[in-house]
Design a protein around this motif. Structure first.
Motif, PDB file in Angstrom:
ATOM      1  N   HIS A   1       0.842  -1.203   0.000  1.00 28.88           N
ATOM      2  CA  HIS A   1       0.000   0.000   0.000  1.00 28.88           C
ATOM      3  C   HIS A   1       0.877   1.252   0.000  1.00 28.88           C
ATOM      4  O   HIS A   1       0.637   2.196  -0.764  1.00 28.88           O
TER       5      HIS A   1
ATOM      6  N   TRP B   1      -7.970   5.131  -1.090  1.00 27.14           N
ATOM      7  CA  TRP B   1      -8.688   4.134  -1.881  1.00 27.14           C
ATOM      8  C   TRP B   1      -7.841   3.693  -3.074  1.00 27.14           C
ATOM      9  O   TRP B   1      -7.752   2.502  -3.387  1.00 27.14           O
ATOM     10  N   GLN B   2      -7.210   4.662  -3.744  1.00 27.06           N
ATOM     11  CA  GLN B   2      -6.371   4.336  -4.892  1.00 27.06           C
ATOM     12  C   GLN B   2      -5.191   3.460  -4.491  1.00 27.06           C
ATOM     13  O   GLN B   2      -4.868   2.476  -5.178  1.00 27.06           O
TER      14      GLN B   2
ATOM     15  N   ASN C   1      -4.996   1.466  -1.872  1.00 24.59           N
ATOM     16  CA  ASN C   1      -5.534   0.145  -1.531  1.00 24.59           C
ATOM     17  C   ASN C   1      -5.853  -0.652  -2.786  1.00 24.59           C
ATOM     18  O   ASN C   1      -5.579  -1.857  -2.863  1.00 24.59           O
ATOM     19  N   SER C   2      -6.442   0.005  -3.777  1.00 26.53           N
ATOM     20  CA  SER C   2      -6.808  -0.688  -5.017  1.00 26.53           C
ATOM     21  C   SER C   2      -5.582  -1.182  -5.764  1.00 26.53           C
ATOM     22  O   SER C   2      -5.547  -2.330  -6.220  1.00 26.53           O
TER      23      SER C   2
ATOM     24  N   SER D   1      -3.965  -4.048  -3.856  1.00 27.33           N
ATOM     25  CA  SER D   1      -4.794  -5.240  -4.023  1.00 27.33           C
ATOM     26  C   SER D   1      -4.542  -5.897  -5.372  1.00 27.33           C
ATOM     27  O   SER D   1      -4.393  -7.118  -5.468  1.00 27.33           O
ATOM     28  N   CYS D   2      -4.479  -5.092  -6.420  1.00 26.22           N
ATOM     29  CA  CYS D   2      -4.239  -5.642  -7.763  1.00 26.22           C
ATOM     30  C   CYS D   2      -2.820  -6.185  -7.923  1.00 26.22           C
ATOM     31  O   CYS D   2      -2.605  -7.167  -8.629  1.00 26.22           O
TER      32      CYS D   2
ATOM     33  N   VAL E   1     -12.527  -7.740  -0.259  1.00 25.53           N
ATOM     34  CA  VAL E   1     -12.712  -6.581  -1.144  1.00 25.53           C
ATOM     35  C   VAL E   1     -12.259  -6.918  -2.564  1.00 25.53           C
ATOM     36  O   VAL E   1     -12.944  -6.610  -3.543  1.00 25.53           O
ATOM     37  N   ARG E   2     -11.114  -7.592  -2.679  1.00 20.60           N
ATOM     38  CA  ARG E   2     -10.604  -7.960  -4.010  1.00 20.60           C
ATOM     39  C   ARG E   2     -11.548  -8.950  -4.685  1.00 20.60           C
ATOM     40  O   ARG E   2     -11.831  -8.849  -5.875  1.00 20.60           O
TER      41      ARG E   2
ATOM     42  N   ARG F   1     -14.694  -7.079  -5.911  1.00 15.00           N
ATOM     43  CA  ARG F   1     -14.407  -6.282  -7.108  1.00 15.00           C
ATOM     44  C   ARG F   1     -14.164  -7.194  -8.311  1.00 15.00           C
ATOM     45  O   ARG F   1     -14.649  -6.940  -9.407  1.00 15.00           O
TER      46      ARG F   1
ATOM     47  N   ASP G   1     -16.523  -7.239 -11.647  1.00 14.90           N
ATOM     48  CA  ASP G   1     -15.945  -6.970 -12.965  1.00 14.90           C
ATOM     49  C   ASP G   1     -16.045  -8.190 -13.877  1.00 14.90           C
ATOM     50  O   ASP G   1     -16.342  -8.072 -15.060  1.00 14.90           O
TER      51      ASP G   1
END
Length: 145
Positions: A16, A76-77, A79-80, A83-84, A129-130, A133, A137
């Motif tokens: 992160h 948020w960005q 974390n995203s 995560s990816c 969360v992952r 999402r 998607d």
């Protein structure tokens, strides 16, 4: 696999913070009072902002996320992206290929999230969360991540 779940949190936190360095270096280089993990030799040289230390968020972890400030968005960005990076789409697709993602019970979702958490050595919340999402998607014709 590590049984110490706090290690999972430390691992995610490190990625992160790296995501902040990738995505938000210009933002943090403008904040003179921002704490850093590493200091620059020349305090006036902001051309290469140091890796930033953690900041707090106004999100309390309950209910839908409400982005009230730029800081909420950048958290948020980060974390995203973390995560990816830790649970990429290709690898996650392979892990989940034997599951019917369109018709999962709540119990099966919990089992899948536990498997993701153990496989990628991330917290249950990060895996949840992952997974949410990813399935959103995946069921809506995909995304890049």
């Amino acid at each position: 696999m590590t049984e110490d779940r706090s290690e999972y949190l430390r691992r995610f936190t490190l990625i992160h913070e790296c995501a902040h360095s990738i995505l938000h270096r210009p933002y943090f280089s403008r904040c003179d009072n921002q704490l850093t993990l590493f200091e620059l030799e020349d305090a006036n040289d902001r051309s290469h902002a140091p890796l930033t230390a953690a900041m707090t968020s106004s999100y309390n972890g309950k209910g839908p996320r409400n982005f009230q400030s730029d800081h909420d968005w950048i958290e948020w960005q980060a974390n995203s992206l973390a995560s990816c990076l830790l649970m990429n789409k290709s690898s996650l697709s392979n892990l989940l290929e034997d599951y019917d993602l369109e018709d999962c019970s709540s119990l099966q979702k919990a089992v899948i999230v536990n498997q993701i958490s153990d496989t990628y050595e991330v917290s249950y919340d990060a895996a949840r969360v992952r997974f949410e999402r990813f399935t959103r998607d995946y069921l809506n014709e995909g995304s890049l991540f």
